[in-house]
Design an enzyme around this catalytic site. Structure first.
Site, PDB file in Angstrom:
ATOM      1  N   GLY A  16       0.879  -1.149   0.000  1.00 35.63           N
ATOM      2  CA  GLY A  16       0.000   0.000   0.000  1.00 35.63           C
ATOM      3  C   GLY A  16       0.919   1.200   0.000  1.00 35.63           C
ATOM      4  N   THR A  17       0.930   1.957  -1.047  1.00 33.59           N
ATOM      5  CA  THR A  17       2.142   2.635  -1.477  1.00 33.59           C
ATOM      6  C   THR A  17       1.848   4.007  -2.042  1.00 33.59           C
ATOM      7  OG1 THR A  17       3.227   0.571  -2.015  1.00 33.59           O
ATOM      8  CG2 THR A  17       3.933   2.422  -3.268  1.00 33.59           C
ATOM      9  N   THR A  18       2.897   4.787  -2.210  1.00 34.31           N
ATOM     10  CA  THR A  18       2.859   5.967  -3.077  1.00 34.31           C
ATOM     11  C   THR A  18       4.022   5.859  -4.054  1.00 34.31           C
ATOM     12  OG1 THR A  18       1.932   7.335  -1.308  1.00 34.31           O
ATOM     13  CG2 THR A  18       2.912   8.480  -3.186  1.00 34.31           C
TER      14      THR A  18
END
Length: 237
Positions: A16-18
């Site tokens: 779960g990232t940017t």
């Protein structure tokens, strides 16, 4: 151990990232946070989500850590074969289309969104997005992962054509730090990769050097500060 925590520990690793890719006048800048989670448990706070495919092409990974890692391994292998057969490095477009082919043909099994960025002598710096399902999109900038939800309006306002390398990297670092402030699944440090005709430069920004935003700021001149500085007598009615 609490059952819900045990379930989180046994859950698949998810980034779960940017992730961000930005073109500038002369190349591209890729950026990402470093938090990998299993449910609400942070499995790795300093993971590297920007993976090298060739000397001139890199990949930003989001979604399932396992899916994105195995996909990047396959693509790296085939691009290496392509380079040997052609006698020259693969272009960014070739690498992006190979990723698109794998993602589309396995769209029912893969849970990963990807951003491909690089530089080649034919087209210069290029950014391609390959979201869930295997669509391929060439874009001047691309954002992905759970933290991207908070960044679309920011990029609409801040991105501009013809940026310098320094301006593009500052934009990427600022955007990732904003997403980290709002998105619970993004965190850790910020890593950037700059790719241009001169080669590749990797930079690293520790979490304690990133700007703080809104609720992250310490309260100043709040009611709690006034009461604590005035002593307990102020609270007597």
């Amino acid at each position: 151990m609490d059952q819900s925590m045990q379930n989180d520990l046994n859950a698949p690793h998810s980034m779960g990232t940017t992730i961000i890719g930005v073109t500038y006048n002369g190349g591209v800048v890729l950026g990402a946070d470093s938090r990998t989670s299993t449910g609400v448990y942070v499995a790795n706070r300093a993971s590297d989500k920007i993976t090298q495919l060739t000397d001139n092409v890199y990949l930003c990974r989001s979604g399932s850590a396992a899916d994105s890692q195995v996909l990047s391994d396959y693509v790296r292998h085939f691009l290496h074969q392509h380079t040997i057969q052609q006698g020259q490095p693969a272009t960014v477009k070739v690498a992006a289309n190979l990723i698109r082919l794998f993602a589309y043909n396995n769209k029912n099994m893969l849970q990963t969104g990807l951003i491909i960025g690089g530089w080649d002598k034919y087209e210069g710096g290029k950014i391609y997005g390959v979201p869930l399902g295997g669509t391929i999109l060439e874009q001047p900038f691309a954002i992905g992962g759970s933290g991207s939800t908070y960044l679309y309006g920011f990029f609409d306002q801040e991105w501009k054509e013809g940026m310098t390398k320094e301006e593009a990297e500052r934009l990427v670092v600022k955007a990732v730090s904003l997403a980290i402030a709002r998105d619970g699944a993004s965190g850790g440090v910020v890593r950037t990769v700059i790719i241009n005709s001169e080669g590749v430069t990797r930079n690293y920004y520790p979490g304690d050097t990133l700007p703080l935003w809104h609720e992250e700021l310490e309260p100043q001149n709040s009611l709690l500060d006034i009461l604590s500085s005035s002593g307990p007598d102020m609270m007597v009615t």
